[in-house]
Design an enzyme around this catalytic site. Structure first.
Site, PDB file in Angstrom:
ATOM      1  N   HIS A 141       0.835  -1.207   0.000  1.00 48.24           N
ATOM      2  CA  HIS A 141       0.000   0.000   0.000  1.00 48.24           C
ATOM      3  C   HIS A 141       0.872   1.261   0.000  1.00 48.24           C
ATOM      4  CE1 HIS A 141      -3.163   2.705   2.041  1.00 48.24           C
ATOM      5  NE2 HIS A 141      -3.340   2.703   0.735  1.00 48.24           N
ATOM      6  N   GLU A 153       3.037   0.229   3.164  1.00 49.15           N
ATOM      7  CA  GLU A 153       2.572  -0.791   4.103  1.00 49.15           C
ATOM      8  C   GLU A 153       2.641  -2.139   3.377  1.00 49.15           C
ATOM      9  OE1 GLU A 153      -0.704   1.406   6.900  1.00 49.15           O
ATOM     10  OE2 GLU A 153      -1.315   1.047   4.839  1.00 49.15           O
ATOM     11  N   ASN A 191      -4.818   4.088   7.067  1.00 52.43           N
ATOM     12  CA  ASN A 191      -6.221   4.446   6.819  1.00 52.43           C
ATOM     13  C   ASN A 191      -7.131   4.132   8.004  1.00 52.43           C
ATOM     14  OD1 ASN A 191      -5.898   5.693   4.391  1.00 52.43           O
ATOM     15  ND2 ASN A 191      -6.328   3.888   3.157  1.00 52.43           N
TER      16      ASN A 191
END
Ligand code: 3HC
Length: 295
Positions: A141, A153, A191
């Site tokens: 990510h 990530e 997130n």
């Protein structure tokens, strides 16, 4: 263990073109697949533009730009990614669409090819299960703008092998990024914390706590964030944020992930943020002004 030399990138949008740029810049042969010719051309010109800016700033030489561009190929054919050692998927957050491509690629790619998804909020397990190579599926990510943000990530799901995880982690390092390990929970680390903060800013606005400009100013000057929450929402995309929030709300069934009504209305109105020239700010004028949202 096969060394990663060739990178396939699915999707040449904001994230995909950034990932492809970073891969090619760091010496990887990179193939970007887009859905049609105009989209493939857009991906190419966005990378050219970004590299051009780096040259203007004296951060890149002409030779390095030429070498980077020579490592990049753009295609509309999924099968052109068959020789990639790793495929990084950065298409829209549509699980069915992602899985269709993974199934197609599983039949084409050699056994050592790693499948990596740049999903922001879907679980990696939902792709691993149908990909046909659950042990070689990871999350990678990236953050927007990809050429600037240092973090990646690296997400391990229940089926990911240790070898796949360490190859993906090492790949992120070879992109000169700082990888962190995250579990396969919707939203991963960033997130999980960032989305409720952005949604809270919208809720605060709807409750009349302060204006768009003052909330942005407050978070920038009070906590040192480079952008206030509304500028960041416009930057990430309101449509993208809405989709992420919906997926996270569906996963956790917690109010903190519920997209506020104002966000939904703005998406319905086509106010997607910077990319559509209108979000919480109106970018059709320079400098941008706060949008009239009927509040
Ligand atoms: N490509 C390449 N370089 C870029 C760039 C881009 N798209 N955008 C900015 N840059 C570079 C500039 O060239 C500049 O480099 P320099 O300092 O060497 O000259 C540097 O970044 C700073 O840019 P600017 O001076 O133009 O502007 P700012 O100082 O305002 O920085 C920013 C812009 C880096 C975007 C900064 O505002 C920032 O960090 N904002 C927060 C971004 C953020 O939070 N991203 C994560 C979003 S969440 C996400 O992506 C996850 C997803 O799942 C939703």
């Amino acid at each position: 263990m096969t060394t990663i030399a060739t990178v396939g990138v699915l999707g040449g949008g904001l994230m995909g073109s950034g990932i492809a740029q970073v891969a090619a810049l760091n010496g990887f042969t990179t193939i970007v697949r887009e859905v049609d010719e105009p989209s493939a051309q857009r991906a190419r010109s966005s990378i050219e533009k970004s590299l051009g800016k780096a040259i203007e700033k004296g951060k890149l030489t002409e030779e390095a730009r030429a070498a980077t561009m020579s490592r990049l190929t753009f295609t509309t054919v999924v099968a052109d990614l068959a020789f990639a050692d790793i495929v990084v998927e950065a298409i829209i957050e549509d699980l069915e669409l992602k899985n269709e491509i993974w199934k197609e690629l599983n039949a084409l790619c050699p056994a050592h090819t790693i499948f990596a998804s740049n999903t922001s909020s879907l679980t990696i397990a939902a792709m691993a299960a149908v990909s046909g190579r659950g042990d070689r599926m990871v999350g990678l990510h990236f953050f927007n703008p990809v050429p600037v943000m240092k973090l990646v990530e690296v997400v391990k799901t229940v089926t990911t092998s240790e070898e796949t995880f360490s190859r993906a982690f090492d790949f992120a390092k070879r992109l000169k990024k700082e990888p962190i390990a995250a579990k396969d929970n919707s939203g991963f680390v960033v997130n999980l914390l960032l989305v409720p903060y952005l949604l809270d800013a919208i809720n605060a606005l709807e409750h009349g706590v302060a204006s768009v400009e003052d909330i942005d100013k407050g978070m920038m000057l009070g906590t040192g964030y480079p952008m206030g929450p509304f500028t960041l929402l416009d930057f990430v995309g309101l449509d993208t944020t809405y989709k992420i929030a919906e997926i996270m709300f569906d996963e956790y069934r917690e109010k903190r992930y519920a997209p506020p009504p104002l966000l939904k209305r703005m998406v319905l109105a086509g106010y997607y943020g910077k990319k559509s020239k209108r979000g919480f700010y109106d970018y059709s004028v320079e400098p941008p002004v706060v949008s009239a949202l009927g509040l």
